[in-house]
Design a protein around this motif. Structure first.
Motif, PDB file in Angstrom:
ATOM      1  N   ALA A 170     -17.774   1.826  36.851  1.00 23.65           N
ATOM      2  CA  ALA A 170     -18.490   1.736  38.085  1.00 23.65           C
ATOM      3  C   ALA A 170     -17.522   2.170  39.084  1.00 23.65           C
ATOM      4  CB  ALA A 170     -18.927   0.194  38.462  1.00 23.65           C
ATOM      5  N   VAL A 171     -16.260   1.777  39.077  1.00 21.92           N
ATOM      6  CA  VAL A 171     -15.079   2.108  39.917  1.00 21.92           C
ATOM      7  C   VAL A 171     -14.937   3.580  40.061  1.00 21.92           C
ATOM      8  CG1 VAL A 171     -12.763   1.645  40.837  1.00 21.92           C
ATOM      9  CG2 VAL A 171     -14.067  -0.211  39.729  1.00 21.92           C
ATOM     10  N   ALA A 172     -15.042   4.128  38.984  1.00 24.47           N
ATOM     11  CA  ALA A 172     -14.689   5.585  38.650  1.00 24.47           C
ATOM     12  C   ALA A 172     -15.757   6.337  39.234  1.00 24.47           C
ATOM     13  CB  ALA A 172     -14.725   6.007  37.160  1.00 24.47           C
ATOM     14  N   ARG A 173     -17.113   5.967  39.139  1.00 24.91           N
ATOM     15  CA  ARG A 173     -18.264   6.548  39.919  1.00 24.91           C
ATOM     16  C   ARG A 173     -18.141   6.485  41.377  1.00 24.91           C
ATOM     17  NH1 ARG A 173     -20.875   4.470  35.332  1.00 24.91           N
ATOM     18  NH2 ARG A 173     -21.374   2.344  36.484  1.00 24.91           N
ATOM     19  N   ALA A 174     -17.986   5.267  41.857  1.00 29.73           N
ATOM     20  CA  ALA A 174     -17.666   5.145  43.284  1.00 29.73           C
ATOM     21  C   ALA A 174     -16.464   5.644  43.730  1.00 29.73           C
ATOM     22  CB  ALA A 174     -17.440   3.405  43.570  1.00 29.73           C
ATOM     23  N   SER A 175     -15.420   5.703  43.078  1.00 34.94           N
ATOM     24  CA  SER A 175     -14.006   6.326  44.031  1.00 34.94           C
ATOM     25  C   SER A 175     -13.903   7.791  43.398  1.00 34.94           C
ATOM     26  CB  SER A 175     -12.757   5.440  43.472  1.00 34.94           C
ATOM     27  OG  SER A 175     -12.558   5.675  41.967  1.00 34.94           O
ATOM     28  N   SER A 176     -14.505   8.312  42.609  1.00 34.24           N
ATOM     29  CA  SER A 176     -14.476   9.686  41.980  1.00 34.24           C
ATOM     30  C   SER A 176     -12.809   9.740  41.384  1.00 34.24           C
ATOM     31  CB  SER A 176     -14.575  10.799  43.169  1.00 34.24           C
ATOM     32  OG  SER A 176     -15.941  10.736  43.513  1.00 34.24           O
ATOM     33  N   LEU A 177     -12.131   8.793  40.886  1.00 33.35           N
ATOM     34  CA  LEU A 177     -11.244   8.844  40.150  1.00 33.35           C
ATOM     35  C   LEU A 177     -11.261   8.636  38.634  1.00 33.35           C
ATOM     36  CD1 LEU A 177      -9.134   6.231  42.376  1.00 33.35           C
ATOM     37  CD2 LEU A 177      -8.906   8.411  42.503  1.00 33.35           C
ATOM     38  N   ALA A 178     -10.376   9.511  38.023  1.00 30.46           N
ATOM     39  CA  ALA A 178     -10.594   9.540  36.503  1.00 30.46           C
ATOM     40  C   ALA A 178      -9.889   8.103  36.054  1.00 30.46           C
ATOM     41  CB  ALA A 178      -9.732  10.819  35.987  1.00 30.46           C
ATOM     42  N   LEU A 179     -10.519   7.348  35.428  1.00 27.38           N
ATOM     43  CA  LEU A 179     -10.119   5.986  34.989  1.00 27.38           C
ATOM     44  C   LEU A 179      -9.996   5.779  33.758  1.00 27.38           C
ATOM     45  CD1 LEU A 179     -11.623   3.756  37.937  1.00 27.38           C
ATOM     46  CD2 LEU A 179      -9.427   3.991  37.222  1.00 27.38           C
ATOM     47  N   GLN A 180      -8.970   5.029  33.007  1.00 28.71           N
ATOM     48  CA  GLN A 180      -8.958   4.556  31.808  1.00 28.71           C
ATOM     49  C   GLN A 180     -10.144   3.461  31.543  1.00 28.71           C
ATOM     50  OE1 GLN A 180      -7.422   5.725  29.221  1.00 28.71           O
ATOM     51  NE2 GLN A 180      -5.339   6.396  29.869  1.00 28.71           N
ATOM     52  N   PRO A 181     -10.612   3.318  30.355  1.00 25.13           N
ATOM     53  CA  PRO A 181     -11.926   2.392  30.250  1.00 25.13           C
ATOM     54  C   PRO A 181     -11.380   0.764  30.125  1.00 25.13           C
ATOM     55  CG  PRO A 181     -11.542   3.434  28.419  1.00 25.13           C
ATOM     56  CD  PRO A 181     -10.535   4.116  29.168  1.00 25.13           C
ATOM     57  N   PHE A 182     -10.413   0.610  30.476  1.00 28.12           N
ATOM     58  CA  PHE A 182      -9.870  -0.745  30.502  1.00 28.12           C
ATOM     59  C   PHE A 182      -8.938  -1.213  31.757  1.00 28.12           C
ATOM     60  CE2 PHE A 182      -7.277   1.997  27.791  1.00 28.12           C
ATOM     61  CZ  PHE A 182      -6.167   2.145  28.700  1.00 28.12           C
ATOM     62  N   PHE A 183      -8.534  -2.472  31.697  1.00 31.72           N
ATOM     63  CA  PHE A 183      -7.528  -2.695  32.788  1.00 31.72           C
ATOM     64  C   PHE A 183      -6.157  -3.259  32.375  1.00 31.72           C
ATOM     65  CE2 PHE A 183     -11.792  -4.501  33.794  1.00 31.72           C
ATOM     66  CZ  PHE A 183     -11.949  -4.042  35.044  1.00 31.72           C
ATOM     67  N   VAL A 184      -5.122  -3.139  32.963  1.00 31.79           N
ATOM     68  CA  VAL A 184      -4.018  -3.618  32.840  1.00 31.79           C
ATOM     69  C   VAL A 184      -3.689  -4.889  33.442  1.00 31.79           C
ATOM     70  CG1 VAL A 184      -1.539  -3.098  32.837  1.00 31.79           C
ATOM     71  CG2 VAL A 184      -2.846  -1.473  32.231  1.00 31.79           C
ATOM     72  N   GLN A 185      -3.700  -5.889  32.872  1.00 32.83           N
ATOM     73  CA  GLN A 185      -3.131  -7.255  33.517  1.00 32.83           C
ATOM     74  C   GLN A 185      -1.828  -7.286  33.645  1.00 32.83           C
ATOM     75  OE1 GLN A 185      -3.905 -10.883  30.971  1.00 32.83           O
ATOM     76  NE2 GLN A 185      -5.651 -11.016  32.162  1.00 32.83           N
ATOM     77  N   GLN A 186      -1.247  -7.166  34.990  1.00 37.69           N
ATOM     78  CA  GLN A 186       0.084  -7.123  35.254  1.00 37.69           C
ATOM     79  C   GLN A 186       1.061  -8.499  35.158  1.00 37.69           C
ATOM     80  OE1 GLN A 186       0.762  -5.390  39.443  1.00 37.69           O
ATOM     81  NE2 GLN A 186       3.221  -6.272  39.390  1.00 37.69           N
ATOM     82  N   THR A 187       1.833  -8.544  34.503  1.00 39.16           N
ATOM     83  CA  THR A 187       2.694  -9.647  33.869  1.00 39.16           C
ATOM     84  C   THR A 187       4.032  -9.962  34.895  1.00 39.16           C
ATOM     85  OG1 THR A 187       3.705  -8.572  32.241  1.00 39.16           O
ATOM     86  CG2 THR A 187       1.499  -9.731  31.828  1.00 39.16           C
TER      87      THR A 187
END
Length: 241
Positions: A170-187
């Motif tokens: 959904a973020v990729a469609r709204a922002s037109s950014l190429a996105l990996q299909p996951f999150f990175v949880q910053q530690t």
């Protein structure tokens, strides 16, 4: 002394239904506990592995989930998003999510940067600092940012939006950014001033709770059968006398 048992059809059906219900729900809760135990073991195994360098090639979430990763690049500061209803230690708050452009490419990954306290005025965005320039992040790959109950209509995805749930597609469609299909949880902090709280909840938590629920459902099944047997003998004894 002879005991007499009186069989009654309706109580027998009711006891059988309760027993089946208790066993089915008990098995389901026990299955959930086993799933989370397996997940906990997988998390521990992947946490022991050395950090993986996350590159720009798009990759599936499942093989990487719970892997520690390092990724270099820079934050897209103009696209902050906020996940609402994320309490921490009893305090209401939000998760800050921001696209991160992977160095040497046009590929991005959504970073769960950390937790921020909710402001008293609803809709007012909390203050936060974003490291500028090239940085190297360390974190853990997660397929989901967690799901909460959606209250009302979700706001359209736009910079600064406060939403209940979020998916990379959904973020990729709204922002037109190429996105990996996951999150990175910053530690760990990505630089000076990057002091957000990062006490991330464990997705494998709650194993004992599921086992406790399973015991309660199994106990209900046993009590239904026991109650039917006892009342059957009592009714039979009264009828005989």
């Amino acid at each position: 002394m002879r005991f007499a048992f009186r069989f009654r059809l309706i109580p027998a059906i009711a006891a059988l239904l309760l027993a089946v219900l208790g066993i089915v729900l008990g098995n389901w809760q026990q299955g959930r506990a086993e799933q989370k135990s397996a997940l906990q073991a997988r998390q521990a195994a992947r946490a022991a592995e050395p950090p993986l360098a996350l590159g720009p090639d798009l990759a599936a979430a499942a093989p990487l989930e719970y892997r520690r990763v390092k990724v270099s690049g820079q934050f897209v500061a103009g696209w902050p998003l906020f996940l609402a209803n994320r309490p921490l230690k009893g305090q209401a708050g939000l998760y800050l999510v921001m696209p991160f452009k992977i160095a040497g490419s046009d590929t991005h990954v959504l970073v769960l940067r950390g937790w921020l306290p909710r402001q008293a005025e609803y809709g007012k965005l909390p203050a936060f600092a974003t490291p500028g320039g090239a940085v190297t992040l360390e974190g853990v790959v997660v397929a989901s940012a967690g799901q909460v109950m959606e209250l009302g209509t979700q706001a359209p995805l736009a910079p600064g939006a406060i939403v209940q749930n979020l998916e990379p597609g959904a973020v990729a469609r709204a922002s037109s950014l190429a996105l990996q299909p996951f999150f990175v949880q910053q530690t760990v902090p990505a630089g000076p001033g990057d002091d957000l709280a990062r006490d991330w909840p464990l997705p494998s938590a709650g194993i004992d709770k599921h086992r406790g629920y399973a015991f309660q459902w199994y106990a209900l099944a046993a009590m239904a059968i026991l109650f039917f047997v006892i009342t059957g003998f009592r009714s039979g004894s009264r009828q005989r006398n």
